[in-house]
Enzyme design. Structure first.
Site, PDB file in Angstrom:
ATOM      1  N   LYS A   1      37.725  45.227  31.391  1.00 55.79           N
ATOM      2  CA  LYS A   1      39.037  45.696  30.921  1.00 55.79           C
ATOM      3  C   LYS A   1      39.885  44.483  30.547  1.00 55.79           C
ATOM      4  CE  LYS A   1      43.023  46.530  32.616  1.00 55.79           C
ATOM      5  NZ  LYS A   1      43.832  46.101  31.457  1.00 55.79           N
TER       6      LYS A   1
ATOM      7  N   GLU B   1      40.588  34.767  39.969  1.00 59.89           N
ATOM      8  CA  GLU B   1      41.114  33.568  39.292  1.00 59.89           C
ATOM      9  C   GLU B   1      42.587  33.834  39.054  1.00 59.89           C
ATOM     10  OE1 GLU B   1      39.607  30.805  38.851  1.00 59.89           O
ATOM     11  OE2 GLU B   1      37.642  31.506  39.488  1.00 59.89           O
TER      12      GLU B   1
ATOM     13  N   CYS C   1      46.922  28.945  32.880  1.00 60.19           N
ATOM     14  CA  CYS C   1      46.864  29.002  34.342  1.00 60.19           C
ATOM     15  C   CYS C   1      46.863  27.611  34.957  1.00 60.19           C
ATOM     16  CB  CYS C   1      45.657  29.808  34.790  1.00 60.19           C
ATOM     17  SG  CYS C   1      44.099  29.195  34.148  1.00 60.19           S
TER      18      CYS C   1
ATOM     19  N   GLU D   1      55.269  30.295  39.711  1.00 62.29           N
ATOM     20  CA  GLU D   1      54.608  29.986  38.451  1.00 62.29           C
ATOM     21  C   GLU D   1      55.534  30.475  37.335  1.00 62.29           C
ATOM     22  OE1 GLU D   1      51.169  32.436  37.433  1.00 62.29           O
ATOM     23  OE2 GLU D   1      50.177  30.647  36.673  1.00 62.29           O
TER      24      GLU D   1
HETATM   25  P1  NAI Z   1      48.419  40.492  35.658  1.00 60.52           P
HETATM   26  O1  NAI Z   1      48.030  40.262  37.058  1.00 60.52           O
HETATM   27  O2  NAI Z   1      49.692  41.174  35.364  1.00 60.52           O
HETATM   28  O3  NAI Z   1      47.300  41.320  34.890  1.00 60.52           O
HETATM   29  C1  NAI Z   1      45.958  40.884  34.873  1.00 60.52           C
HETATM   30  C2  NAI Z   1      45.048  42.075  34.626  1.00 60.52           C
HETATM   31  O4  NAI Z   1      45.091  42.955  35.739  1.00 60.52           O
HETATM   32  C3  NAI Z   1      45.423  42.931  33.416  1.00 60.52           C
HETATM   33  O5  NAI Z   1      44.242  43.302  32.736  1.00 60.52           O
HETATM   34  C4  NAI Z   1      46.100  44.128  34.053  1.00 60.52           C
HETATM   35  O6  NAI Z   1      46.025  45.274  33.263  1.00 60.52           O
HETATM   36  C5  NAI Z   1      45.299  44.284  35.320  1.00 60.52           C
HETATM   37  N1  NAI Z   1      45.945  45.014  36.402  1.00 60.52           N
HETATM   38  C6  NAI Z   1      47.266  45.150  36.666  1.00 60.52           C
HETATM   39  N2  NAI Z   1      47.460  45.907  37.762  1.00 60.52           N
HETATM   40  C7  NAI Z   1      46.236  46.269  38.213  1.00 60.52           C
HETATM   41  C8  NAI Z   1      45.780  47.060  39.309  1.00 60.52           C
HETATM   42  N3  NAI Z   1      46.622  47.635  40.171  1.00 60.52           N
HETATM   43  N4  NAI Z   1      44.454  47.210  39.468  1.00 60.52           N
HETATM   44  C9  NAI Z   1      43.590  46.628  38.627  1.00 60.52           C
HETATM   45  N5  NAI Z   1      43.963  45.886  37.567  1.00 60.52           N
HETATM   46  C10 NAI Z   1      45.271  45.695  37.362  1.00 60.52           C
HETATM   47  O7  NAI Z   1      48.381  39.042  34.986  1.00 60.52           O
HETATM   48  P2  NAI Z   1      48.858  38.633  33.519  1.00 60.52           P
HETATM   49  O8  NAI Z   1      50.334  38.582  33.516  1.00 60.52           O
HETATM   50  O9  NAI Z   1      48.134  39.419  32.498  1.00 60.52           O
HETATM   51  O10 NAI Z   1      48.262  37.169  33.402  1.00 60.52           O
HETATM   52  C11 NAI Z   1      48.934  36.034  33.772  1.00 60.52           C
HETATM   53  C12 NAI Z   1      48.410  35.515  35.099  1.00 60.52           C
HETATM   54  O11 NAI Z   1      47.013  35.266  35.018  1.00 60.52           O
HETATM   55  C13 NAI Z   1      49.025  34.208  35.476  1.00 60.52           C
HETATM   56  O12 NAI Z   1      49.354  34.202  36.832  1.00 60.52           O
HETATM   57  C14 NAI Z   1      47.920  33.202  35.181  1.00 60.52           C
HETATM   58  O13 NAI Z   1      48.047  32.026  35.922  1.00 60.52           O
HETATM   59  C15 NAI Z   1      46.709  33.977  35.543  1.00 60.52           C
HETATM   60  N6  NAI Z   1      45.524  33.410  34.896  1.00 60.52           N
HETATM   61  C16 NAI Z   1      44.604  32.743  35.677  1.00 60.52           C
HETATM   62  C17 NAI Z   1      43.513  32.126  35.113  1.00 60.52           C
HETATM   63  C18 NAI Z   1      42.527  31.396  35.985  1.00 60.52           C
HETATM   64  O14 NAI Z   1      41.414  31.161  35.537  1.00 60.52           O
HETATM   65  N7  NAI Z   1      42.854  31.029  37.199  1.00 60.52           N
HETATM   66  C19 NAI Z   1      43.289  32.163  33.663  1.00 60.52           C
HETATM   67  C20 NAI Z   1      44.286  32.888  32.939  1.00 60.52           C
HETATM   68  C21 NAI Z   1      45.361  33.487  33.557  1.00 60.52           C
END
Ligand code: NAI
Ligand code: MG
Length: 499
Positions: free
Chosen positions: A185, A260, A294, A389
């Site tokens: 997803k 991640e 990230c 962040e």
């Molecule tokens: P988010 O946590 O809001 O969403 C991430 C994913 O989780 C989306 O696909 C969303 O639809 C899904 N999601 C949301 N609620 C959920 C639930 N209750 N159950 C299952 N899935 C759910 O994160 P966002 O805002 O999309 O991305 C930014 C974040 O991602 C930042 O904190 C960034 O640092 C982190 N990130 C980490 C990386 C790494 O490799 N460590 C790489 C890229 C981003």
């Protein structure tokens, strides 16, 4: 450029729907949908299908039905993954265009870095398919244990909106290499490039059902993947808050989970650093993808005597950067992903004395979610701005007086994803490696990565690894068989057959 979206994606995405299940494009069972927009100008790009639990169930069953045949032949998997890498390179322009329009990453990077990195992941893991073998353990004269690795079956993957092509490849490539199938997803804010990737994988010969894509929202389409009994492991990229929820649901279902998550990574500049290089690294790391990276090292710690010179250098580099329409090849910094993200960054910066450093070439597109790149030198160290962040183009600079203080400040965060350290001293480089609590330490460099270089968050930045052999190892389970040739003797004794 937006008009092209229709020409770039498979026609069936528009006529049937954007769920890709068992090799077919289809819509959600309840025909639900949502609008996909561009962060550049908030323009409507297309209507995507909004998956629910029933659709997730269909996708998981499709993945499960082909799991055994897919696991069978590592040579075929390898050849296919090499072809996927080729398809990605051949379609660099289309993939890059979609990623730019949908996620706002500048076209100069999406058609080059995004595509090369994604293709490189398929190449790398293609080479691993027949090398993830087991071992034997001698257990005595006539007894041997065979330690084998086998795929889990179906992996449920949920990813973040930034770098969507790379994020998709980072999940798909190692999961497939190990002989698993996948339901992915992508994030609701930038799902489109994954749809083209699906079409390219099919073109490369990927069997139906091995990869399935669900467009939609987290709680509706992501959460059911975590709890589905046929999903054996979960791989998640996103924020710490969502990561906690995902881990709790996976824990309840007693499933392994790879997380991640975010970061608040430091960039440390010692008094013996190559200052122009360190400044260029700080600017790149902070403003790359408008700060939505990230591993962004935007928490900059500088030896006090150098601070003025350092900020002057950073400001001069930033002054030449062009902020604006990321579809323009001249642009280095595009918009933030959404109005919500823009509001969040504005809230965090409110009341902070920040200086706009790209005024000269700041050309926001009307309606887009642009935020001016800033450098902050005075702020409260216990504020949300200092601790959370930000995920926006803001560099926070803070002085330190001693090496001990530098290490302490570098670690003064609940996160532990990355660090970039600038010094000409071997001793300091060694200490940085040992003392900074994070998944990757870049010494005299920043964001230097390859498909074979493992990276994973320490502390609240995550669990598990992406890239490298280490990532693949997480997608296989260990099976032990004990073989005895000399005749087993029960401690309880035995009788011969004739008695
Ligand atoms: P988010 O946590 O809001 O969403 C991430 C994913 O989780 C989306 O696909 C969303 O639809 C899904 N999601 C949301 N609620 C959920 C639930 N209750 N159950 C299952 N899935 C759910 O994160 P966002 O805002 O999309 O991305 C930014 C974040 O991602 C930042 O904190 C960034 O640092 C982190 N990130 C980490 C990386 C790494 O490799 N460590 C790489 C890229 C981003
Ligand atoms: Mg979008």
């Amino acid at each position: 450029m937006h008009e092209n979206i229709r020409d770039l994606l498979p026609a069936e995405c528009f006529s049937r729907g954007t769920l890709w299940i068992g090799g077919q494009w289809c819509c959600a069972a309840d025909a639900g949908s949502f609008a996909v927009t561009s962060p550049i100008d908030d323009r409507h790009l297309m209507v995507a299908s909004r998956a629910q639990a029933t659709d997730a169930d269909r996708a998981v069953r499709a993945a499960k039905s082909v799991a055994t045949s897919w696991a069978g032949d590592s040579g075929k998997r390898s050849a296919l993954m090499l072809r996927i890498g080729e398809e990605i390179r051949k379609h660099a322009q289309e993939l890059g265009t979609i990623e730019t329009v949908d996620s706002g990453r500048p076209i100069s990077e999406t058609t080059t870095d995004s595509v090369q990195h994604a293709a490189g992941l398929f190449d790398y893991y293609a080479g691993l398919t027949d090398k993830l073998h087991g071992s034997t353990v001698p257990m005595g004269n006539d007894t041997t244990a065979l330690i084998e690795r086998e795929p889990f079956g179906v992996i449920g993957a949920i990813s973040a909106w930034n770098y969507p092509l790379l994020n998709a490849a980072t999940k798909i490539a190692p999961i497939l290499a190990c002989g698993n199938t996948i339901v992915l997803k992508p994030a609701e804010q930038s799902p489109l490039v994954t749809l083209l990737l699906a079409a390219l994988m099919q073109q490369a010969g990927l069997p139906d059902g091995v990869v399935n894509i669900l467009t939609g929202f987290g709680p509706e389409a992501g959460a059911p993947l975590i709890t589905h009994p046929m999903v054996s492991k979960v791989s998640f990229t996103g924020s710490m808050e969502t990561g906690r929820r995902v881990a709790a649901a996976a824990g309840e279902a007693l499933k392994g989970v790879i997380l991640e998550l975010g970061g608040k990574s430091p960039l440390v500049v010692f008094d013996d650093a190559d200052l122009p290089r360190a400044a260029s690294a700080a600017v790149f790391s902070t403003f790359k993808n408008a700060g939505q990276t990230c591993t962004s090292c935007a928490r900059v710690l500088v030896a006090r005597p150098l601070i003025e010179q350092f900020v002057t250098l950073c400001s001069a580099i930033a002054a030449d950067l062009r902020v604006g329409d990321p579809s323009d090849p001249e642009t280095q910094i595009g918009p933030l992903i959404s109005a919500e993200q823009l509001a969040r960054v504005r809230r965090l910066i409110a009341g902070v004395d920040a200086r706009h450093v790209c005024e000269k070439r700041y050309r926001p597109v009307p309606g887009g979610h642009f935020f001016p790149p800033m450098i902050v030198t005075k702020y409260a160290f216990d504020s949300d701005f200092a601790r959370q962040e930000i995920f926006g183009p803001i560099m926070a600079v803070r002085p330190f007086d001693t090496d001990e203080e530098a290490w302490q400040l570098a670690n003064e965060t609940e996160y532990g994803l990355a660090a970039s350290v600038w010094t000409s001293s071997l001793h300091r480089a060694e200490r940085a490696r040992r003392l900074i609590e994070c998944g990757i330490v870049w010494i005299n460099c920043a964001h230097t990565l390859s498909a074979g270089t493992p990276i994973g968050g320490h502390k609240a930045s995550g669990l598990g690894i992406e890239h490298g052999v280490e990532a693949a190892e997480q997608y296989m389970k260990v099976k032990t068989s004990v073989l005895m040739s000399g005749g087993w003797h029960s401690p309880f004794g035995m009788r011969s057959a004739s008695t």
